[in-house]
Design a protein around this motif. Structure first.
Motif, PDB file in Angstrom:
ATOM      1  N   LEU A 203       0.832  -1.199   0.000  1.00 48.28           N
ATOM      2  CA  LEU A 203       0.000   0.000   0.000  1.00 48.28           C
ATOM      3  C   LEU A 203       0.868   1.251   0.000  1.00 48.28           C
ATOM      4  N   GLU A 204       0.593   2.140  -0.920  1.00 47.24           N
ATOM      5  CA  GLU A 204       1.381   3.362  -1.003  1.00 47.24           C
ATOM      6  C   GLU A 204       0.483   4.544  -1.335  1.00 47.24           C
ATOM      7  N   VAL A 205       0.736   5.658  -0.670  1.00 45.91           N
ATOM      8  CA  VAL A 205       0.005   6.887  -0.969  1.00 45.91           C
ATOM      9  C   VAL A 205       1.042   7.963  -1.272  1.00 45.91           C
ATOM     10  N   VAL A 206       0.897   8.656  -2.381  1.00 47.89           N
ATOM     11  CA  VAL A 206       1.815   9.773  -2.640  1.00 47.89           C
ATOM     12  C   VAL A 206       1.007  11.025  -2.946  1.00 47.89           C
ATOM     13  N   ASN A 207       1.621  12.159  -2.715  1.00 48.54           N
ATOM     14  CA  ASN A 207       0.950  13.411  -3.066  1.00 48.54           C
ATOM     15  C   ASN A 207       0.802  13.482  -4.568  1.00 48.54           C
ATOM     16  N   LYS A 208      -0.387  13.931  -4.962  1.00 46.95           N
ATOM     17  CA  LYS A 208      -0.632  14.015  -6.394  1.00 46.95           C
ATOM     18  C   LYS A 208      -0.146  15.382  -6.845  1.00 46.95           C
ATOM     19  N   ASN A 209       0.994  15.442  -7.536  1.00 48.14           N
ATOM     20  CA  ASN A 209       1.363  16.753  -8.053  1.00 48.14           C
ATOM     21  C   ASN A 209       1.397  16.782  -9.567  1.00 48.14           C
ATOM     22  N   ASP A 210       1.733  15.635 -10.169  1.00 47.80           N
ATOM     23  CA  ASP A 210       1.717  15.565 -11.627  1.00 47.80           C
ATOM     24  C   ASP A 210       1.198  14.170 -11.975  1.00 47.80           C
ATOM     25  N   PRO A 211      -0.109  13.983 -11.834  1.00 42.38           N
ATOM     26  CA  PRO A 211      -0.638  12.616 -11.842  1.00 42.38           C
ATOM     27  C   PRO A 211      -0.267  11.808 -13.082  1.00 42.38           C
ATOM     28  N   LEU A 212      -0.239  12.454 -14.222  1.00 45.14           N
ATOM     29  CA  LEU A 212       0.047  11.687 -15.430  1.00 45.14           C
ATOM     30  C   LEU A 212       1.463  11.109 -15.385  1.00 45.14           C
ATOM     31  N   THR A 213       2.434  11.975 -15.102  1.00 43.42           N
ATOM     32  CA  THR A 213       3.816  11.490 -15.021  1.00 43.42           C
ATOM     33  C   THR A 213       3.953  10.466 -13.907  1.00 43.42           C
ATOM     34  N   GLN A 214       3.305  10.734 -12.786  1.00 45.59           N
ATOM     35  CA  GLN A 214       3.403   9.785 -11.673  1.00 45.59           C
ATOM     36  C   GLN A 214       2.861   8.421 -12.071  1.00 45.59           C
ATOM     37  N   THR A 215       1.743   8.433 -12.796  1.00 43.38           N
ATOM     38  CA  THR A 215       1.132   7.179 -13.209  1.00 43.38           C
ATOM     39  C   THR A 215       2.010   6.450 -14.223  1.00 43.38           C
ATOM     40  N   VAL A 216       2.511   7.199 -15.196  1.00 40.90           N
ATOM     41  CA  VAL A 216       3.330   6.567 -16.222  1.00 40.90           C
ATOM     42  C   VAL A 216       4.614   5.994 -15.603  1.00 40.90           C
ATOM     43  N   ASP A 217       5.267   6.768 -14.734  1.00 41.06           N
ATOM     44  CA  ASP A 217       6.456   6.249 -14.061  1.00 41.06           C
ATOM     45  C   ASP A 217       6.141   4.948 -13.343  1.00 41.06           C
ATOM     46  N   PHE A 218       4.991   4.956 -12.715  1.00 44.42           N
ATOM     47  CA  PHE A 218       4.604   3.776 -11.941  1.00 44.42           C
ATOM     48  C   PHE A 218       4.357   2.567 -12.844  1.00 44.42           C
ATOM     49  N   ILE A 219       3.539   2.739 -13.878  1.00 40.65           N
ATOM     50  CA  ILE A 219       3.208   1.546 -14.682  1.00 40.65           C
ATOM     51  C   ILE A 219       4.399   1.061 -15.504  1.00 40.65           C
ATOM     52  N   ASN A 220       5.355   1.948 -15.753  1.00 45.53           N
ATOM     53  CA  ASN A 220       6.570   1.502 -16.441  1.00 45.53           C
ATOM     54  C   ASN A 220       7.338   0.460 -15.637  1.00 45.53           C
ATOM     55  N   ARG A 221       7.043   0.415 -14.354  1.00 44.31           N
ATOM     56  CA  ARG A 221       7.737  -0.577 -13.532  1.00 44.31           C
ATOM     57  C   ARG A 221       7.107  -1.955 -13.651  1.00 44.31           C
ATOM     58  N   PHE A 222       6.034  -2.055 -14.402  1.00 46.08           N
ATOM     59  CA  PHE A 222       5.332  -3.346 -14.528  1.00 46.08           C
ATOM     60  C   PHE A 222       5.165  -3.773 -15.981  1.00 46.08           C
ATOM     61  N   PRO A 223       6.261  -3.929 -16.698  1.00 49.92           N
ATOM     62  CA  PRO A 223       6.120  -4.301 -18.107  1.00 49.92           C
ATOM     63  C   PRO A 223       5.388  -5.641 -18.240  1.00 49.92           C
ATOM     64  N   ASN A 224       4.474  -5.714 -19.188  1.00 52.00           N
ATOM     65  CA  ASN A 224       3.735  -6.962 -19.457  1.00 52.00           C
ATOM     66  C   ASN A 224       2.858  -7.459 -18.323  1.00 52.00           C
ATOM     67  N   GLN A 225       2.630  -6.632 -17.307  1.00 49.21           N
ATOM     68  CA  GLN A 225       1.800  -7.098 -16.200  1.00 49.21           C
ATOM     69  C   GLN A 225       0.441  -6.416 -16.258  1.00 49.21           C
ATOM     70  N   SER A 226      -0.562  -7.090 -15.704  1.00 55.73           N
ATOM     71  CA  SER A 226      -1.907  -6.522 -15.731  1.00 55.73           C
ATOM     72  C   SER A 226      -2.124  -5.551 -14.586  1.00 55.73           C
ATOM     73  N   GLY A 227      -2.892  -4.500 -14.878  1.00 53.40           N
ATOM     74  CA  GLY A 227      -3.188  -3.551 -13.813  1.00 53.40           C
ATOM     75  C   GLY A 227      -4.444  -2.734 -14.100  1.00 53.40           C
ATOM     76  N   LEU A 228      -4.941  -2.103 -13.031  1.00 54.48           N
ATOM     77  CA  LEU A 228      -6.137  -1.267 -13.140  1.00 54.48           C
ATOM     78  C   LEU A 228      -5.813   0.158 -12.716  1.00 54.48           C
ATOM     79  N   ILE A 229      -6.424   1.114 -13.395  1.00 58.41           N
ATOM     80  CA  ILE A 229      -6.304   2.507 -12.953  1.00 58.41           C
ATOM     81  C   ILE A 229      -7.723   3.037 -12.748  1.00 58.41           C
TER      82      ILE A 229
END
Ligand code: ADP
Ligand code: ZN
Length: 719
Positions: free
Chosen positions: A207-233
């Motif tokens: 479980l992780e909570v971060v301040n939302k300051n640039d949600p798009l970049t934050q999201t992209v950085d995050f999902i880049n850590r999961f290549p080929n894996q399934s996820g929900l936004i």
């Protein structure tokens, strides 16, 4: 053949051990004892009725609310060689009749039906004419109006208990709130049933909570850590879903949208693509998820703040059903709180109180500096007692030293003062940093004395500081507009009467994906594409063939014969017969090429088990029943009396009988008691603060809690 639960577990399902409670539930079902089972998603409820169904002579009927779930389960059962059918409106006439026939001649072990179908006279007659050993109600919380997916047809199910006295009844749910559980027991007439209630801690979710300051970049950085894996936004609005979907899609991500504004056909198609691993990510509103059984969802992002803890828990709960570690990220922004509150405007006073209460709970969770599991589980009446869960951002963060930040804080506060306490965090920071933004210049904020005095501090650092001030209630954002107000504490700091100690600079969190990659990922990819090919040929989701966990286990042990393959997690005899021809050659060839031999004793990185223990409230309730007084219990647990009352409330709400006499703890007059009862009748039992406020804060929470227990325990007249 001598079929025991243990042998079926291994030979049919390919699992070595039962998870906690599973065997007890199976045995109690086999002994024809009714049971209520509350277990979180992914903890393995299905096996608890599937295994008995293979031992009983007669049929097991599973009542399930969703067509997609039935289909999924039946497909998975057939893959392990179990005969199961479902009856619902999605079937052709021929298929329907054929399924009826298999039930009539007892060649199916399980029947899945929706309640509507079950109550058709033809089906009732059919069941009457054969032996039904077990009725199982899946998603049993649907019977309660308190729950989030109430289904009126479920109400009639209590009738079935009487109509089939020789069958055993079991009811399953993953819904945690005690009030729904109680309602469930009552409505299903299962007062005598055994209760199996598990902890709601999903240990494999990070479980992780971060301040939302640039949600798009934050999201992209995050999902880049999961290549080929399934996820929900998850997003708050349809518009947000569409926008984010479009951006991600344009940037080459494998993604589809899902929300109530899309046609049924498109929604269904997108869901199906996701389930079958054809696309990696779904961007969705809360509409997505019911009826999704996909076990290998590795991450869930909350792009916007969810409106209460219950929906948050439900949404993150879709991750990691296979028990592998999965990562949940919440982007937290105060702007979202404003959006949520915007929808409060049409609510009545009472609804408003409840809504604020729920919002508070999500704020508590997001802002806590303790382990996140504490506020989360606490919401569901559980006390999380470990100091460090090792699976949340707060627990992994080193405790940082608090330093004296009085000077920058004074700058911030005085800038608020000079702009008339009319603006939010964003604007104050613009002024402090000397921004040339139109919003600043148009208001002449470049002329005030605090303009530019904080230019040496980054935007991010200012935000971090502002959040600390809000969290410590030194400044308060206006509920409606988000403009910041100074409190008396703030004035003390401004006047140099108090100093402010806090954290400087946001911790750069370790960028670690909490998904173990201690296995041969090259082999994994080979097996994965084979699995996909077979799944497509057979028109089923890939996980029906083998789970990710099974493939990972192969990539650790390199089994090269049927015997070795049988030792792999999730591989039973039936799967060997079906798939060993397809997969073994790939493994053998790969191992030959790389000169790898079978590895017997490697332990997979130990996956956390779902811990199940007796809940604190049960312990407290039982001690109270054994004659202990409230003050003895307080002493024993070293807690406030309120905490003891909370435990006792949960104890009663979970359907337990409590020793009478709680009212001796109360010092309210008869008149006051009457008033509290009236408020309970009017406002319901869900939250106490509405009652506290309705009584003008005159009667303390202790007293209100005592009254609640007395009411629930039948010690007070509800008139
Ligand atoms: P629930 O219905 O509680 O959400 P499921 O019954 O779908 O959970 O089970 C979740 C996953 O865990 C499934 O893939 C299931 O096969 C697996 N599972 C269940 N029991 C065990 C066990 N004892 N050992 C290993 N895996 C298990
Ligand atoms: Zn923690």
């Amino acid at each position: 053949m001598n079929k025991t639960p243990k042998s079926i577990m291994k030979e049919v399902f390919g699992y070595d051990e039962f998870r906690e409670n599973q065997l007890d539930i199976i045995n109690s079902t086999l002994n024809k004892e009714d049971a209520i089972v509350v277990m979180p998603t992914g903890s393995g409820k299905s096996l608890c009725y599937q295994i008995p169904s293979l031992i009983f002579d007669g049929l097991t009927v599973v009542v399930s609310p969703l067509i997609s779930l039935m289909k999924d389960q039946v497909e998975q059962l057939r893959e392990v060689g179990i005969k199961a059918v479902f009856l619902n409106s999605s079937l052709t006439y021929e298929a329907y009749e054929e399924n009826i026939q298999t039930i009539r001649n007892n060649s199916s072990r399980l029947l899945y039906v929706a309640p509507e179908t079950l109550f058709q006279p033809r089906i009732l007659d059919l069941l009457d004419s054969i032996k039904v050993d077990c009725f199982t109600i899946d998603e049993a919380h649907c019977i309660s109006e308190w729950g989030h997916d109430f289904r009126p047809e479920y109400r009639k199910l209590s009738q079935i208990r009487e109509d089939f006295p020789d069958s055993v009844f079991t009811a399953f749910t993953a819904t945690a709130t005690p009030i729904v559980q109680k309602d469930m027991i009552r409505s299903l007439n299962l007062n005598e049933a055994k209760q199996f209630i598990s902890s709601f801690d999903r240990k494999n979710l990070f479980l992780e909570v971060v301040n939302k300051n640039d949600p798009l970049t934050q999201t992209v950085d995050f999902i880049n850590r999961f290549p080929n894996q399934s996820g929900l936004i998850y997003c708050f609005s349809r518009r947000q879903v569409d926008e984010l979907y479009q951006t991600l899609n344009e940037n080459g991500y494998s993604v589809k949208p899902y929300h109530a504004g899309l046609s049924d056909i498109v929604r269904h198609k997108n869901q199906e693509l996701f389930i079958r691993d054809d696309i990696q990510i779904i961007v969705a509103t809360i509409a997505f998820g019911m009826g999704i059984n996909k076990p290998n969802i590795r991450f869930v992002v909350h792009y916007d703040v969810p409106k209460n803890i219950e929906s948050y828990y439900q949404q993150i709960g879709r991750a990691g059903r296979d028990g592998l570690n999965s990562h949940c990220l919440l982007l937290f922004g105060y702007g979202d709180i404003g959006k949520i509150k915007y929808f409060f405007k049409d609510k009545t006073d009472n609804e408003l109180k409840i809504a604020y209460n729920q919002l508070d709970s999500i704020l508590n969770f997001s802002e806590t500096e303790e382990c996140r599991r504490k506020p989360l589980l606490n919401y569901f009446g559980e006390e999380y007692e470990q100091d460090n869960c090792k699976m949340c951002d707060n627990c992994l963060q080193d405790k940082k030293e608090q330093i004296n930040l009085t000077i920058p804080v004074q700058k911030f506060l005085s800038c608020m003062k000079r702009t008339g306490e009319m603006f939010g965090v964003h604007h104050i920071i613009l002024v402090l940093r000397g921004s040339k933004d139109k919003k600043v210049l148009n208001r002449n904020h470049d002329k005030i004395s605090t303009y530019g005095i904080g230019a040496d501090i980054s935007n991010k650092q200012w935000n971090f500081l502002a959040r600390q001030l809000i969290r410590k209630k030194i400044i308060i954002p206006d509920e409606q507009y988000g403009s910041l107000k100074l409190t008396s504490q703030a004035w003390e700091i401004l006047k140099n009467e108090t100093e402010f100690f806090g954290l400087w600079q946001e911790e750069t969190r370790k960028k670690k994906a909490f998904v173990s990659t201690d296995y041969d990922t090259n082999l994994f990819e080979l097996l994965r594409s084979k699995r996909k090919q077979i799944a497509d040929e057979r028109n089923v989701p890939p996980y029906v063939i083998f789970s990710d966990k099974t493939l990972i286990d192969i990539c650790v042990h390199y089994p090269q014969s049927n015997d070795s393959l049988l030792k792999i997690h999730g591989v039973g005899q039936f799967k060997i017969e079906k798939y060993s021809n397809a997969f073994l050659p790939i493994i053998i060839e790969y191992c030959l090429e790389k000169n790898i031999s079978e590895k017997q004793n490697v332990k997979l990185v130990k996956l956390p088990k779902t811990g199940i223990k007796k809940r604190r409230f049960e312990e407290v309730g039982e001690m109270y029943n054994s004659g202990k007084s409230i003050s003895e219990l307080r002493q024993h647990y070293q807690v406030k009396s309120q905490t003891i009352y909370t435990h006792l409330t949960l104890f009663v709400q979970s359907g337990n009988e409590l020793r009478k006499g709680i009212l001796t703890e109360s010092s309210l007059s008869d008149e006051d008691r009457k008033q509290v009862v009236t408020q309970f009748n009017e406002l319901g039992f869900e939250a106490l603060s509405p009652i506290f406020y309705a009584l003008k804060e005159r009667i303390g929470y202790d007293e209100i809690k005592i009254m609640k227990i007395a009411l629930l325990n039948g010690e007070l007249n509800t008139e």
